[in-house]
Scaffold this motif. Structure first.
Motif, mmCIF file in Angstrom:
data_model
loop_
_atom_site.group_PDB
_atom_site.id
_atom_site.type_symbol
_atom_site.label_atom_id
_atom_site.label_comp_id
_atom_site.label_asym_id
_atom_site.label_seq_id
_atom_site.Cartn_x
_atom_site.Cartn_y
_atom_site.Cartn_z
ATOM 1 N N THR A 91 -5.412 -6.052 2.879
ATOM 2 C CA THR A 91 -4.644 -7.052 3.624
ATOM 3 C C THR A 91 -3.225 -7.153 3.071
ATOM 4 O OG1 THR A 91 -6.675 -8.293 4.022
ATOM 5 C CG2 THR A 91 -4.609 -9.441 4.387
ATOM 6 N N ILE A 92 -3.104 -7.165 1.754
ATOM 7 C CA ILE A 92 -1.779 -7.245 1.129
ATOM 8 C C ILE A 92 -0.959 -5.999 1.460
ATOM 9 C CG2 ILE A 92 -0.592 -7.244 -1.093
ATOM 10 C CD1 ILE A 92 -2.878 -9.025 -2.144
ATOM 11 N N VAL A 93 -1.565 -4.835 1.373
ATOM 12 C CA VAL A 93 -0.858 -3.588 1.687
ATOM 13 C C VAL A 93 -0.447 -3.576 3.159
ATOM 14 C CG1 VAL A 93 -1.158 -1.093 1.896
ATOM 15 C CG2 VAL A 93 -1.917 -2.267 -0.171
ATOM 16 N N ALA A 94 -1.323 -4.027 4.055
ATOM 17 C CA ALA A 94 -1.010 -4.050 5.483
ATOM 18 C C ALA A 94 0.163 -4.991 5.774
ATOM 19 C CB ALA A 94 -2.234 -4.463 6.280
ATOM 20 N N LYS A 95 0.213 -6.133 5.100
ATOM 21 C CA LYS A 95 1.322 -7.076 5.305
ATOM 22 C C LYS A 95 2.639 -6.458 4.838
ATOM 23 C CE LYS A 95 -1.209 -11.419 5.063
ATOM 24 N NZ LYS A 95 -1.420 -12.656 4.299
ATOM 25 N N HIS A 96 2.644 -5.777 3.737
ATOM 26 C CA HIS A 96 3.871 -5.154 3.234
ATOM 27 C C HIS A 96 4.311 -3.988 4.114
ATOM 28 C CE1 HIS A 96 4.455 -7.571 -0.317
ATOM 29 N NE2 HIS A 96 3.183 -7.411 -0.652
ATOM 30 N N LYS A 97 3.361 -3.238 4.660
ATOM 31 C CA LYS A 97 3.726 -2.146 5.566
ATOM 32 C C LYS A 97 4.369 -2.695 6.832
ATOM 33 C CE LYS A 97 0.520 1.523 4.298
ATOM 34 N NZ LYS A 97 -0.599 2.349 4.735
ATOM 35 N N ALA A 98 3.845 -3.792 7.322
ATOM 36 C CA ALA A 98 4.416 -4.397 8.522
ATOM 37 C C ALA A 98 5.850 -4.853 8.263
ATOM 38 C CB ALA A 98 3.549 -5.559 8.989
ATOM 39 N N LYS A 99 6.079 -5.469 7.101
ATOM 40 C CA LYS A 99 7.439 -5.905 6.754
ATOM 41 C C LYS A 99 8.371 -4.707 6.624
ATOM 42 C CE LYS A 99 6.162 -10.135 4.324
ATOM 43 N NZ LYS A 99 6.129 -10.805 3.001
ATOM 44 N N LEU A 100 7.897 -3.648 5.989
ATOM 45 C CA LEU A 100 8.711 -2.458 5.819
ATOM 46 C C LEU A 100 9.038 -1.811 7.166
ATOM 47 C CD1 LEU A 100 10.034 -0.546 3.810
ATOM 48 C CD2 LEU A 100 7.895 0.736 3.743
ATOM 49 N N LEU A 101 8.063 -1.761 8.054
ATOM 50 C CA LEU A 101 8.306 -1.225 9.399
ATOM 51 C C LEU A 101 9.325 -2.061 10.155
ATOM 52 C CD1 LEU A 101 4.768 -0.072 10.579
ATOM 53 C CD2 LEU A 101 6.810 1.327 10.292
ATOM 54 N N VAL A 102 9.226 -3.371 10.050
ATOM 55 C CA VAL A 102 10.176 -4.245 10.734
ATOM 56 C C VAL A 102 11.576 -4.049 10.160
ATOM 57 C CG1 VAL A 102 10.831 -6.664 11.080
ATOM 58 C CG2 VAL A 102 8.473 -5.945 11.450
ATOM 59 N N ILE A 103 11.700 -3.945 8.852
ATOM 60 C CA ILE A 103 13.005 -3.738 8.226
ATOM 61 C C ILE A 103 13.590 -2.391 8.645
ATOM 62 C CG2 ILE A 103 14.133 -3.326 6.006
ATOM 63 C CD1 ILE A 103 12.265 -5.490 4.841
ATOM 64 N N CYS A 104 12.795 -1.343 8.661
ATOM 65 C CA CYS A 104 13.265 -0.021 9.097
ATOM 66 C C CYS A 104 13.696 -0.041 10.558
ATOM 67 C CB CYS A 104 12.190 1.035 8.878
ATOM 68 S SG CYS A 104 11.923 1.436 7.156
ATOM 69 N N PHE A 105 12.918 -0.690 11.404
ATOM 70 C CA PHE A 105 13.253 -0.781 12.826
ATOM 71 C C PHE A 105 14.578 -1.522 13.021
ATOM 72 C CE2 PHE A 105 13.116 -3.175 16.815
ATOM 73 C CZ PHE A 105 13.064 -2.120 17.711
ATOM 74 N N LEU A 106 14.769 -2.628 12.318
ATOM 75 C CA LEU A 106 16.013 -3.388 12.443
ATOM 76 C C LEU A 106 17.210 -2.593 11.920
ATOM 77 C CD1 LEU A 106 14.824 -6.971 11.440
ATOM 78 C CD2 LEU A 106 15.388 -6.121 13.715
ATOM 79 N N ALA A 107 17.024 -1.848 10.850
ATOM 80 C CA ALA A 107 18.122 -1.035 10.314
ATOM 81 C C ALA A 107 18.513 0.069 11.291
ATOM 82 C CB ALA A 107 17.718 -0.436 8.972
ATOM 83 N N ILE A 108 17.541 0.725 11.871
ATOM 84 C CA ILE A 108 17.826 1.788 12.846
ATOM 85 C C ILE A 108 18.489 1.200 14.085
ATOM 86 C CG2 ILE A 108 16.744 3.448 14.419
ATOM 87 C CD1 ILE A 108 14.728 4.010 12.141
#
Length: 135
Positions: free
Chosen positions: A9-26
């Motif tokens: 669950t913790i890993v999944a939450k961090h992956k979601a945050k990382l994906l959102v940050i990457c999407f916003l940067a792109i």
């Protein structure tokens, strides 16, 4: 087993945050509103220059009906004086340039862009008055 679920669950939450940050940067990089210079044309007497720009991706999305959108900036060469900028127009088929500065003070770019009252520049970089049509 509960510890494994908690870790996943913790890993999944961090992956979601990382994906959102990457999407916003792109998205920020793609839609950053800046134009890209495409080419530069200089007048036959070397006194003025036209800079042709491709609009940013955001402007492409705003002008969906155009196949080749772009705009032009006009500068005086010897002192880098900004004279003006055109609206975004469609340059399908290219942009022919007519330099009529000595007779009418006009520069035509393609069929949609027209710079008027452009004063000619004399020797020694002196800006001259635009001659009247009846003179």
């Amino acid at each position: 087993m509960d510890d494994l679920r908690t870790m996943l669950t913790i890993v999944a939450k961090h992956k979601a945050k990382l994906l959102v940050i990457c999407f916003l940067a792109i998205a920020a990089l793609l839609f950053y509103p800046r134009a890209h210079i495409d080419s530069v044309e200089v007048s036959p007497d070397l006194t003025y220059r036209l800079e042709f720009y491709r609009p940013s991706l955001l402007q492409y999305l705003r002008h969906v009906g155009m196949r080749s959108p772009g705009f032009v900036r006009l500068y005086r060469n010897f002192d880098n004086h900004y004279v003006g900028e055109s609206d975004v127009v469609d340059f399908v088929g290219g942009a022919g340039i007519r330099w009529n500065m000595t007779t009418s003070g006009q520069i035509d770019v393609g069929r949609d862009v027209e710079f008027t009252n452009v004063p000619p520049v004399g020797p020694g970089s002196i800006v001259l008055k635009i001659p009247k049509p009846n003179e």
